[in-house]
Design an enzyme around this catalytic site. Structure first.
Site, PDB file in Angstrom:
ATOM      1  CD  GLU A 282       6.940  16.088 -23.763  1.00 30.09           C
ATOM      2  OE1 GLU A 282       6.128  16.990 -23.468  1.00 30.09           O
ATOM      3  OE2 GLU A 282       6.590  15.024 -24.320  1.00 30.09           O
TER       4      GLU A 282
ATOM      5  CG  HIS B 283      -2.198  11.393 -26.928  1.00 31.17           C
ATOM      6  ND1 HIS B 283      -1.065  10.759 -26.469  1.00 31.17           N
ATOM      7  CD2 HIS B 283      -2.537  12.290 -25.971  1.00 31.17           C
ATOM      8  CE1 HIS B 283      -0.731  11.259 -25.292  1.00 31.17           C
ATOM      9  NE2 HIS B 283      -1.597  12.187 -24.965  1.00 31.17           N
TER      10      HIS B 283
ATOM     11  CE  LYS C  69      -0.229  13.071 -15.742  1.00 30.27           C
ATOM     12  NZ  LYS C  69      -1.160  13.126 -16.866  1.00 30.27           N
TER      13      LYS C  69
ATOM     14  CG  HIS D 177       5.592  11.133 -26.481  1.00 31.25           C
ATOM     15  ND1 HIS D 177       4.229  11.191 -26.650  1.00 31.25           N
ATOM     16  CD2 HIS D 177       5.907  12.090 -25.580  1.00 31.25           C
ATOM     17  CE1 HIS D 177       3.748  12.156 -25.868  1.00 31.25           C
ATOM     18  NE2 HIS D 177       4.747  12.712 -25.211  1.00 31.25           N
TER      19      HIS D 177
ATOM     20  CG  HIS E 181       1.098  15.965 -25.309  1.00 28.01           C
ATOM     21  ND1 HIS E 181       1.945  17.037 -25.459  1.00 28.01           N
ATOM     22  CD2 HIS E 181       1.842  14.985 -24.743  1.00 28.01           C
ATOM     23  CE1 HIS E 181       3.144  16.720 -24.983  1.00 28.01           C
ATOM     24  NE2 HIS E 181       3.111  15.479 -24.550  1.00 28.01           N
TER      25      HIS E 181
ATOM     26  NE  ARG F 171      -3.978  -1.989   2.046  1.00 26.41           N
ATOM     27  CZ  ARG F 171      -3.708  -3.015   2.847  1.00 26.41           C
ATOM     28  NH1 ARG F 171      -2.707  -2.951   3.683  1.00 26.41           N
ATOM     29  NH2 ARG F 171      -4.453  -4.090   2.800  1.00 26.41           N
TER      30      ARG F 171
ATOM     31  CE  LYS G  25       4.588  17.194 -15.252  1.00 25.14           C
ATOM     32  NZ  LYS G  25       4.930  15.882 -15.792  1.00 25.14           N
TER      33      LYS G  25
ATOM     34  NE  ARG H 201      -0.212  16.959 -13.766  1.00 25.36           N
ATOM     35  CZ  ARG H 201       0.291  16.196 -12.815  1.00 25.36           C
ATOM     36  NH1 ARG H 201      -0.162  16.271 -11.582  1.00 25.36           N
ATOM     37  NH2 ARG H 201       1.247  15.346 -13.069  1.00 25.36           N
TER      38      ARG H 201
ATOM     39  CD  GLU I  97      -4.112  15.102 -16.038  1.00 25.67           C
ATOM     40  OE1 GLU I  97      -4.154  13.909 -15.755  1.00 25.67           O
ATOM     41  OE2 GLU I  97      -3.473  15.554 -17.000  1.00 25.67           O
TER      42      GLU I  97
ATOM     43  CG  ASN J  81      -3.042  17.027 -22.455  1.00 26.74           C
ATOM     44  OD1 ASN J  81      -2.086  16.290 -22.256  1.00 26.74           O
ATOM     45  ND2 ASN J  81      -4.271  16.705 -22.142  1.00 26.74           N
TER      46      ASN J  81
HETATM   47  N1  LIG Z   1       4.511  10.276 -15.609  1.00 22.49           N
HETATM   48  C1  LIG Z   1       4.448  11.299 -16.432  1.00 22.49           C
HETATM   49  O1  LIG Z   1       3.984  12.388 -16.086  1.00 22.49           O
HETATM   50  C2  LIG Z   1       4.976  11.131 -17.818  1.00 22.49           C
HETATM   51  C3  LIG Z   1       5.177  12.249 -18.642  1.00 22.49           C
HETATM   52  C4  LIG Z   1       5.723  12.049 -19.896  1.00 22.49           C
HETATM   53  C5  LIG Z   1       6.059  10.775 -20.314  1.00 22.49           C
HETATM   54  N2  LIG Z   1       5.843   9.710 -19.505  1.00 22.49           N
HETATM   55  C6  LIG Z   1       6.229   8.351 -19.907  1.00 22.49           C
HETATM   56  O2  LIG Z   1       7.638   8.306 -20.050  1.00 22.49           O
HETATM   57  C7  LIG Z   1       7.967   7.262 -20.965  1.00 22.49           C
HETATM   58  C8  LIG Z   1       9.012   7.762 -21.924  1.00 22.49           C
HETATM   59  O3  LIG Z   1      10.164   8.146 -21.212  1.00 22.49           O
HETATM   60  P1  LIG Z   1      11.602   8.113 -21.912  1.00 22.49           P
HETATM   61  O4  LIG Z   1      11.541   8.859 -23.167  1.00 22.49           O
HETATM   62  O5  LIG Z   1      12.591   8.466 -20.887  1.00 22.49           O
HETATM   63  O6  LIG Z   1      11.706   6.584 -22.337  1.00 22.49           O
HETATM   64  P2  LIG Z   1      12.614   5.371 -21.819  1.00 22.49           P
HETATM   65  O7  LIG Z   1      12.541   5.241 -20.353  1.00 22.49           O
HETATM   66  O8  LIG Z   1      12.249   4.203 -22.636  1.00 22.49           O
HETATM   67  O9  LIG Z   1      14.091   5.868 -22.204  1.00 22.49           O
HETATM   68  C9  LIG Z   1      14.428   6.044 -23.541  1.00 22.49           C
HETATM   69  C10 LIG Z   1      15.642   5.165 -23.916  1.00 22.49           C
HETATM   70  O10 LIG Z   1      16.821   5.770 -23.390  1.00 22.49           O
HETATM   71  C11 LIG Z   1      17.534   4.827 -22.593  1.00 22.49           C
HETATM   72  N3  LIG Z   1      18.232   5.628 -21.593  1.00 22.49           N
HETATM   73  C12 LIG Z   1      17.677   6.350 -20.586  1.00 22.49           C
HETATM   74  N4  LIG Z   1      18.625   7.039 -19.949  1.00 22.49           N
HETATM   75  C13 LIG Z   1      19.809   6.755 -20.555  1.00 22.49           C
HETATM   76  C14 LIG Z   1      21.137   7.189 -20.356  1.00 22.49           C
HETATM   77  N5  LIG Z   1      21.453   8.104 -19.423  1.00 22.49           N
HETATM   78  N6  LIG Z   1      22.119   6.672 -21.154  1.00 22.49           N
HETATM   79  C15 LIG Z   1      21.793   5.775 -22.137  1.00 22.49           C
HETATM   80  N7  LIG Z   1      20.543   5.359 -22.392  1.00 22.49           N
HETATM   81  C16 LIG Z   1      19.557   5.837 -21.597  1.00 22.49           C
HETATM   82  C17 LIG Z   1      16.496   3.870 -22.097  1.00 22.49           C
HETATM   83  O11 LIG Z   1      17.071   2.629 -21.731  1.00 22.49           O
HETATM   84  C18 LIG Z   1      15.592   3.759 -23.318  1.00 22.49           C
HETATM   85  O12 LIG Z   1      16.143   2.874 -24.241  1.00 22.49           O
HETATM   86  C19 LIG Z   1       6.662   6.849 -21.635  1.00 22.49           C
HETATM   87  O13 LIG Z   1       6.252   5.617 -21.111  1.00 22.49           O
HETATM   88  C20 LIG Z   1       5.682   7.940 -21.235  1.00 22.49           C
HETATM   89  O14 LIG Z   1       4.354   7.475 -21.138  1.00 22.49           O
HETATM   90  C21 LIG Z   1       5.328   9.876 -18.268  1.00 22.49           C
HETATM   91 ZN   LIG Z   2       4.727  14.271 -23.831  1.00 25.72          ZN
END
Ligand SMILES: NC(=O)c1ccc[n+]([C@@H]2O[C@H](COP(=O)([O-])OP(=O)(O)OC[C@H]3O[C@@H](n4cnc5c(N)ncnc54)[C@H](O)[C@@H]3O)[C@@H](O)[C@H]2O)c1
Ligand SMILES: [Zn+2]
Length: 361
Positions: free
Chosen positions: A184, A250, A142, A262, A246, A120, A225, A239, A235, A243
């Site tokens: 972003e 999407h 999130k 993305h 976005h 939990r 942010k 918030r 949200e 978007n």
């Molecule tokens: N929670 C939120 O508010 C929020 C907001 C935006 C996006 N997201 C989520 O985030 C995700 C995308 O995040 P992302 O773009 O970081 O993707 P990811 O975590 O897949 O990382 C991208 C790639 O970079 C690699 N990587 C990361 N750091 C590295 C480093 N320092 N050196 C070498 N390689 C590295 C990872 O292994 C991966 O292959 C999606 O699932 C999306 O839905 C969440």
């Molecule tokens: Zn985004």
């Protein structure tokens, strides 16, 4: 170069952003040492997990486990989630334990959902290693998983105890991933205006790895942010401005079968929004968008997709208000840089034209 931002959530927390961040010191400022698990992925773990474990052990933490999941979006799944929580249970991690998520947004979202649900809720620290995670996903609370039926359909709100971003981790991030994170940053800069949008002149330096430029733009993004999150933690309204770009993004991602990164979908989505701002609000920011996205190393067009599928997917966005009539979309548009307008009604024809304008070679 010291740098941090306090997120004024219900329980406030620090986001530390520094090139050679002293991780032990940053963590000691947020939590008493206890038992912990590090969650990471198969790209990041081999690069940084051992130095993170060492830094934590030096300040008194007992690391029971380093759990490594496969790199990539596929790890935000129920089956990977099950594997991780069972590893925590087998390691005997207790209610007072802490989960450190070392990686990009995938590890952060998965780790946060694990931390929100295991026993939990246990303590949670984000150690973002991708630019996208530093500027966006690690801040705001999130967390969640994908289902085969759609992205981020399972989730929770869990504010971390600390976000510690060591900029030196970005040295190994592939250039394309840097550009995706910068999408972003451009979004936040256009929404925020003033000093932030002026500092978007550092995009090219940031893209080539300049730590001062990266720190400046990351801190701006986190501050922006954090301000939105502090006003609207769960949200319920404001918030939604995050978007920007976005809605179309999407749609494009779904129509492309998630083959489209993305960051590139968001770049095209912002350009589509700029077309709509011109048509509906009389604001011409097209050249501004193009220049910024170009400086960030992002393409100005995405490969052609089926526009009708994109429109349909936009209608199914879970962030769309259920009271909307079937054929009207609600967009965030810009009256000017720094002057977003939420909930602008956009008809199907207008949306179709805006998408058409960002497709193709
Ligand atoms: N929670 C939120 O508010 C929020 C907001 C935006 C996006 N997201 C989520 O985030 C995700 C995308 O995040 P992302 O773009 O970081 O993707 P990811 O975590 O897949 O990382 C991208 C790639 O970079 C690699 N990587 C990361 N750091 C590295 C480093 N320092 N050196 C070498 N390689 C590295 C990872 O292994 C991966 O292959 C999606 O699932 C999306 O839905 C969440
Ligand atoms: Zn985004």
């Amino acid at each position: 170069m010291k740098g941090s931002v306090t997120v004024a959530a219900t329980r406030p927390y620090e986001v530390c952003v520094e090139p050679a961040l002293d991780l032990g010191q940053a963590v000691s400022g947020a939590l008493e040492p206890s038992t912990a698990v590090v969650l990471t992925d198969s790209n990041v773990g081999p690069l940084y997990a051992s130095s993170v474990v060492e830094a934590l052990e030096e300040v008194g933490w007992a690391l029971t486990e380093v759990v490594t999941v496969p790199a990539g979006e596929g790890s935000k799944s129920l089956s990977v989630y099950e594997g991780v929580v069972r590893r925590l249970a087998a390691a005997g991690l207790s209610r007072g334990g802490t989960l450190f998520a070392l990686g990009g947004g995938v590890v952060g979202d998965l780790g946060g959902f694990v931390a929100s649900s295991y026993m939990r809720g246990i303590n949670f620290v984000q150690l973002p290693t991708s630019l996208l995670a530093m500027v966006d996903s690690s801040v705001g609370g999130k967390v969640g998983l994908d289902l085969p039926e759609g992205k981020n359909l399972i989730g929770a709100f869990l504010q971390p105890h600390l976000v510690a971003a060591k900029l030196d981790w970005l040295d190994t991030l592939p250039p394309r991933e840097v550009s995706h994170g910068l999408a972003e940053v451009v979004k936040m800069g256009l929404l925020t205006g003033s000093e932030f949008s002026d500092d978007l002149k550092y995009l090219t330096d940031a893209r080539t790895g300049d730590k001062g430029a990266l720190q400046t733009l990351i801190l701006h993004s986190v501050r922006a942010k954090a301000a939105v999150v502090a006003e609207d933690e769960k949200e319920s309204g404001l918030r939604a401005i995050l978007n920007y770009g976005h809605t179309v993004a999407h749609g494009l991602e779904t129509a492309a079968g998630y083959d489209l990164p993305h960051g590139e979908a968001v770049a095209a989505g912002m350009l589509a929004a700029a077309h709509l701002s011109k048509e509906l609000l009389g604001t011409d920011l097209l050249a501004t968008h193009e220049d910024l996205l170009d400086a960030a190393g992002l393409p100005l067009r995405v490969p052609a997709v089926d526009v009708e599928s994109a429109l349909k997917a936009m209608g199914r966005d879970k962030k769309r208000r259920s009271s909307d009539r079937a054929h009207t979309y609600r967009f965030v548009l810009l009256k000017d840089v720094g002057r977003p307008e939420r909930d602008v009604p956009v008809g199907v024809e207008e949306a179709r034209r805006a998408i058409g304008a960002v497709l193709g070679p």
